[in-house]
Write a protein that holds these residues in place. Structure first.
Motif, PDB file in Angstrom:
ATOM      1  N   LEU A  60       1.341  24.554  18.031  1.00 41.42           N
ATOM      2  CA  LEU A  60       2.267  23.525  17.551  1.00 41.42           C
ATOM      3  C   LEU A  60       3.675  24.101  17.419  1.00 41.42           C
ATOM      4  N   ARG A  61       3.774  25.331  16.916  1.00 46.10           N
ATOM      5  CA  ARG A  61       5.087  25.979  16.792  1.00 46.10           C
ATOM      6  C   ARG A  61       5.738  26.135  18.162  1.00 46.10           C
ATOM      7  N   ASN A  62       4.979  26.567  19.134  1.00 48.04           N
ATOM      8  CA  ASN A  62       5.533  26.736  20.473  1.00 48.04           C
ATOM      9  C   ASN A  62       5.847  25.399  21.138  1.00 48.04           C
ATOM     10  N   PHE A  63       5.052  24.375  20.821  1.00 47.61           N
ATOM     11  CA  PHE A  63       5.346  23.036  21.339  1.00 47.61           C
ATOM     12  C   PHE A  63       6.673  22.531  20.762  1.00 47.61           C
ATOM     13  N   SER A  64       6.894  22.755  19.461  1.00 54.59           N
ATOM     14  CA  SER A  64       8.154  22.363  18.832  1.00 54.59           C
ATOM     15  C   SER A  64       9.325  23.121  19.436  1.00 54.59           C
ATOM     16  N   PHE A  65       9.106  24.398  19.736  1.00 51.19           N
ATOM     17  CA  PHE A  65      10.147  25.203  20.382  1.00 51.19           C
ATOM     18  C   PHE A  65      10.489  24.636  21.755  1.00 51.19           C
ATOM     19  N   LEU A  66       9.475  24.243  22.515  1.00 49.55           N
ATOM     20  CA  LEU A  66       9.697  23.631  23.827  1.00 49.55           C
ATOM     21  C   LEU A  66      10.463  22.312  23.706  1.00 49.55           C
ATOM     22  N   GLU A  67      10.068  21.482  22.750  1.00 50.88           N
ATOM     23  CA  GLU A  67      10.746  20.201  22.531  1.00 50.88           C
ATOM     24  C   GLU A  67      12.218  20.417  22.198  1.00 50.88           C
ATOM     25  N   LEU A  68      12.477  21.420  21.382  1.00 49.73           N
ATOM     26  CA  LEU A  68      13.847  21.739  20.986  1.00 49.73           C
ATOM     27  C   LEU A  68      14.678  22.156  22.184  1.00 49.73           C
ATOM     28  N   LEU A  69      14.112  23.008  23.031  1.00 44.57           N
ATOM     29  CA  LEU A  69      14.820  23.445  24.233  1.00 44.57           C
ATOM     30  C   LEU A  69      15.014  22.294  25.211  1.00 44.57           C
ATOM     31  N   PHE A  70      13.985  21.446  25.345  1.00 48.42           N
ATOM     32  CA  PHE A  70      14.033  20.354  26.315  1.00 48.42           C
ATOM     33  C   PHE A  70      15.145  19.359  25.984  1.00 48.42           C
ATOM     34  N   THR A  71      15.201  18.918  24.729  1.00 54.37           N
ATOM     35  CA  THR A  71      16.233  17.945  24.362  1.00 54.37           C
ATOM     36  C   THR A  71      17.621  18.577  24.387  1.00 54.37           C
ATOM     37  N   THR A  72      17.699  19.901  24.102  1.00 53.72           N
ATOM     38  CA  THR A  72      18.987  20.596  24.154  1.00 53.72           C
ATOM     39  C   THR A  72      19.496  20.716  25.586  1.00 53.72           C
TER      40      THR A  72
END
Length: 312
Positions: free
Chosen positions: A61-73
């Motif tokens: 979940l932590r890595n998924f949140s990290f991916l989401e953060l990078l994706f929207t950025t």
């Protein structure tokens, strides 16, 4: 082709030319971006500092949140800059870089969602062997494989895409750089490139979707065999957040890329693309937070620790 001047600057058409709508879009996207950063950072911090959340599920979940953060950025800040400054120009190198990161992060996210569904399968279908199967080494290797495969699957179409020439129109009919929008304005023969892009995208979708579906078929079959309603409810709550996120992710992706686009459909796809890059990354962390009592409790405890001031 050699008589044409190669284009190195593109112009993003955006979503609308209406100044009032542009103001609304700026406020909306700015707020959703701040919420996305806040929500995903909360999950990252919680899963890093709280000892109760040191399990494979929260690791993914932590890595998924990290991916989401990078994706929207990779998507939203550039469009916010265009809306605020009126500068819609973007260089070829910047455009290709944005396409690379968007496709790389999106493909990695699909594989990570597949791994998370496998984690749910092991937790529900093989609970006695969970700690043995999902040990430190295994879930680190699974995470690394999602990034590596996500990169490898985009390299063939990207290598062909980089050979395209742009020598006529330089207007991209989108709010950001998008592979299909660039294919439409290329003066090269794009048939082979389009086929490769679609093939790789379909392989990515089909393979990961089949694996996710298989995991949930076994999960649901196992849950239905539980003797008590309380056990079934508890088991469903374990993977319900992931099921919602998977449904949203695959649903919007299939809507955009599988349905044949017409003129009206193309405009609708642009709106859906904005929602995918702005609203979905906001909703996903809050879906996990609001549907997980442990995360809510740990978040409340963290706030108390932060706001607590000892008496002097």
């Amino acid at each position: 082709m050699q008589n044409h001047t190669r284009i190195t600057i593109f112009v993003l058409r955006g979503l609308t030319d209406n100044p009032q709508l542009q103001e609304f879009l700026f406020v909306f996207l700015f707020l959703t971006y701040i919420l996305c950063v806040t929500g995903n950072l909360i999950i990252i911090v919680l899963t890093l500092v709280d000892p109760h959340l040191k399990t494979p599920m929260y690791f993914f979940l932590r890595n998924f949140s990290f991916l989401e953060l990078l994706f929207t950025t990779a998507c939203i800040p550039r469009y916010l800059y265009s809306l605020s400054s009126g500068d819609n120009s973007v260089t070829y190198n910047a455009c290709v870089t944005q396409i690379f990161f968007i496709t790389f992060l999106a493909s990695t996210e699909f594989f990570l969602l597949t791994i998370m569904s496998y984690d749910c399968y092991v937790a529900i279908c093989k609970p006695l062997h969970y700690t043995t199967i999902m040990n430190n080494k295994v879930y680190n290797h699974l995470l690394l494989s999602s990034w590596v495969i996500g990169l490898l699957i985009i390299l063939p179409p990207l290598s062909v895409f980089l050979k395209l020439e742009f020598c006529d129109s330089n207007v991209i009919d989108n709010f950001g750089c998008d592979a299909f929008s660039l294919l439409k304005i290329s003066c090269s023969d794009t048939m082979f490139t389009e086929k490769m892009v679609i093939t790789c995208a379909m392989l990515l979708l089909i393979i990961t979707l089949v694996l996710v579906a298989l995991s949930y078929i076994y999960i649901i079959r196992t849950i239905l065999r539980f003797p008590s309603a309380h056990q079934r409810k508890k088991a469903f709550s374990t993977c319900s957040s992931h099921m919602i996120v998977v449904s949203m992710t695959y649903g919007t992706c299939i809507f955009i890329y599988v349905k044949p686009p017409g003129k009206e459909q193309l405009a609708l796809n642009k709106v859906v693309s904005v929602l995918v890059t702005s609203v979905a990354p906001v909703m996903n962390p809050f879906i996990y937070i609001l549907r997980n009592k442990q995360v809510i409790q740990d978040f409340q405890d963290l706030i108390k620790r932060i706001t607590y001031l000892p008496k002097v």
